[in-house]
Scaffold this motif. Structure first.
Motif, short mmCIF file in Angstrom:
data_model
loop_
_atom_site.label_atom_id
_atom_site.label_comp_id
_atom_site.label_asym_id
_atom_site.label_seq_id
_atom_site.Cartn_x
_atom_site.Cartn_y
_atom_site.Cartn_z
N TYR A 1 -12.05 9.49 -2.28
CA TYR A 1 -13.39 9.83 -1.80
C TYR A 1 -14.31 9.96 -3.00
N THR A 2 -15.42 9.22 -2.96
CA THR A 2 -16.28 9.11 -4.14
C THR A 2 -17.75 9.14 -3.75
N MET B 1 -6.57 10.49 10.40
CA MET B 1 -7.70 11.32 9.96
C MET B 1 -9.00 10.72 10.48
N ASN B 2 -9.89 11.53 10.98
CA ASN B 2 -11.17 11.07 11.44
C ASN B 2 -12.06 10.77 10.25
N THR B 3 -12.51 9.53 10.10
CA THR B 3 -13.36 9.16 8.98
C THR B 3 -14.74 8.76 9.45
N ALA B 4 -15.17 9.28 10.58
CA ALA B 4 -16.51 8.97 11.06
C ALA B 4 -17.53 9.44 10.04
N GLY B 5 -18.54 8.62 9.81
CA GLY B 5 -19.58 8.96 8.86
C GLY B 5 -19.24 8.55 7.45
N MET B 6 -18.04 8.04 7.19
CA MET B 6 -17.66 7.57 5.87
C MET B 6 -17.82 6.06 5.82
N THR B 7 -18.21 5.56 4.66
CA THR B 7 -18.41 4.13 4.49
C THR B 7 -17.34 3.58 3.58
N PRO B 8 -16.35 2.86 4.08
CA PRO B 8 -15.33 2.31 3.20
C PRO B 8 -15.89 1.17 2.38
N SER B 9 -15.47 1.09 1.11
CA SER B 9 -15.94 0.01 0.25
C SER B 9 -15.14 -1.26 0.48
N ALA B 10 -14.01 -1.15 1.12
CA ALA B 10 -13.18 -2.33 1.39
C ALA B 10 -12.31 -2.03 2.59
N THR B 11 -11.75 -3.07 3.18
CA THR B 11 -10.84 -2.88 4.30
C THR B 11 -9.62 -2.09 3.86
N THR B 12 -9.24 -1.13 4.67
CA THR B 12 -8.10 -0.30 4.32
C THR B 12 -6.82 -1.12 4.33
N PRO B 13 -6.09 -1.20 3.20
CA PRO B 13 -4.84 -1.94 3.19
C PRO B 13 -3.78 -1.22 3.99
N LYS B 14 -2.90 -1.97 4.59
CA LYS B 14 -1.85 -1.39 5.42
C LYS B 14 -0.59 -1.12 4.59
N SER B 15 0.03 0.01 4.87
CA SER B 15 1.32 0.29 4.24
C SER B 15 2.42 -0.41 5.01
N THR B 16 3.42 -0.85 4.30
CA THR B 16 4.58 -1.46 4.92
C THR B 16 5.81 -0.69 4.51
N PRO B 17 6.90 -0.76 5.31
CA PRO B 17 8.10 0.00 4.97
C PRO B 17 8.59 -0.34 3.57
N GLY B 18 8.96 0.70 2.83
CA GLY B 18 9.48 0.52 1.48
C GLY B 18 8.41 0.50 0.41
N MET B 19 7.12 0.49 0.80
CA MET B 19 6.04 0.50 -0.17
C MET B 19 5.47 1.89 -0.31
N THR B 20 4.89 2.19 -1.50
CA THR B 20 4.23 3.47 -1.71
C THR B 20 3.03 3.58 -0.77
N ARG C 1 -2.61 0.78 -5.28
CA ARG C 1 -3.21 0.50 -3.98
C ARG C 1 -3.91 1.74 -3.45
N TYR C 2 -5.20 1.56 -3.12
CA TYR C 2 -5.95 2.70 -2.59
C TYR C 2 -7.08 2.19 -1.72
N CYS C 3 -7.58 3.07 -0.87
CA CYS C 3 -8.75 2.79 -0.05
C CYS C 3 -9.84 3.75 -0.49
N GLU C 4 -10.99 3.22 -0.83
CA GLU C 4 -12.10 4.06 -1.29
C GLU C 4 -13.08 4.31 -0.15
N HIS C 5 -13.47 5.58 0.02
CA HIS C 5 -14.52 5.96 0.95
C HIS C 5 -15.66 6.55 0.14
N ARG C 6 -16.79 5.84 0.10
CA ARG C 6 -17.94 6.32 -0.65
C ARG C 6 -18.83 7.12 0.29
N LEU C 7 -19.17 8.33 -0.13
CA LEU C 7 -19.95 9.25 0.69
C LEU C 7 -21.36 9.39 0.14
N THR C 8 -22.24 9.96 0.95
CA THR C 8 -23.65 10.11 0.57
C THR C 8 -23.86 11.47 -0.07
#
Length: 300
Positions: free
Chosen positions: A26-27, A1-20, A47-54
């Motif tokens: 988006y907040t 997904m293109n997330t240009a213009g979004m500001t992540p609050s933290a580094t996006t965690p990576k999924s690994t096989p067998g994990m949810t 586990r989640y990645c937050e993208h805070r928008l303006t």
């Protein structure tokens, strides 16, 4: 997904096989609804990645999120679904991330928890109206609050469009004296209700443990109580602006209950390790000053 213009609050965690798979939330940083869902995810150790928008400039991002300008915030993207509305997100988590301890499985206790969740969700608009009735005495502070996660271009656009946006916002929120007085009564009744429960020796609203009832009540009232653990409302500049309300409810047991729930349970896993949240408005100013300095250096 293109997330240009979004500001992540933290580094996006990576999924690994067998994990949810990692969920994306988006907040808006200063939104009580966003805080409600963010807190629930943190408390449930999901586990989640937050993208805070303006605010007011997030519609282009909405097209990327859901293909429609009508996407509201907060929005959770998970398992190929887009879930909007904070209560619907919590109920989705109950179904799809079970066991979700923040909503009890016992039918009677669950009903009580969700009654409180709905009860304190109802005061959300009144809290926001009362919040801005105080903050709008300093429009520049409001602009900085809305610019917390804006890039340099977005901040410039927001600054130029701010008078127009502010006029529309005032009308939409309903800032007539009679409505503000009504909202104050609604908030005072909610605080008094929490005070009665606290006076009866209850720390949690239902079920004897932290639930979405407590999270909803505390996050909805946070803009008026300014708990130390809040990402935005702990900021000294924000607190100074809210001082008239803080003084009015100083020592109120209902406001103390909100601070207690934050102190006991608000531990944002990616932002507040080992202490309170950093002053958001001060960090915002430093970030944009550094960006302006870099841009100036590049043109020399």
């Amino acid at each position: 997904m293109n997330t240009a213009g979004m500001t992540p609050s933290a580094t996006t965690p990576k999924s690994t096989p067998g994990m949810t798979p990692v969920m994306t939330l988006y907040t808006v940083a200063a939104s009580p609804s966003s805080e409600k869902v963010r807190w629930a995810l943190d408390a449930a150790h999901l586990r989640y990645c937050e993208h805070r928008l303006t605010p007011f400039l997030h519609h282009a991002s909405n097209l990327r999120i859901g293909g429609s300008l009508g996407v509201s915030l907060p929005t959770l993207q998970a398992d190929g679904e887009l879930i909007q509305d904070s209560t619907q997100i919590l109920e989705w988590l109950e179904r799809h991330r079970a066991p979700f301890a923040l909503i009890p499985q016992d039918a009677e206790t669950r009903a009580e928890v969700m009654r409180y969740e709905a009860r304190f969700d109802h005061i959300g608009m009144h809290v926001v109206r009362l919040m801005y009735a105080t903050l709008l005495k300093d429009p520049d502070l409001v602009r900085r609050l809305w610019s917390l996660d804006a890039g340099l271009v977005q901040a410039r656009v927001l600054r130029l469009a701010f008078p127009l946006i502010l006029g529309v916002f005032r009308r939409g929120l309903g800032m007539e004296p009679a409505l503000i007085a009504h909202s104050r009564k609604v908030v005072e009744r909610a605080l008094d209700e929490l005070a009665r429960l606290a006076d009866g020796g209850r720390v949690h609203l239902a079920g004897g443990a932290l639930s979405v009832a407590d999270i909803t009540a505390a996050s909805r009232l946070a803009p008026l109580v300014c708990p130390d653990e809040h990402l935005v409302f702990s900021d000294p500049e924000y607190r100074d602006a809210m001082q008239p309300l803080l003084e009015a409810w100083h020592g109120h047991p209902g406001a103390d209950w909100v601070r207690t729930i934050y102190r006991l349970h608000r531990r944002p896993e990616s932002r507040c390790r080992g202490g309170a949240a950093p002053p958001a408005l001060a960090a915002h100013r430093r970030r944009h000053q550094q960006g302006a300095q870099r841009k100036m250096a590049e043109t020399v």
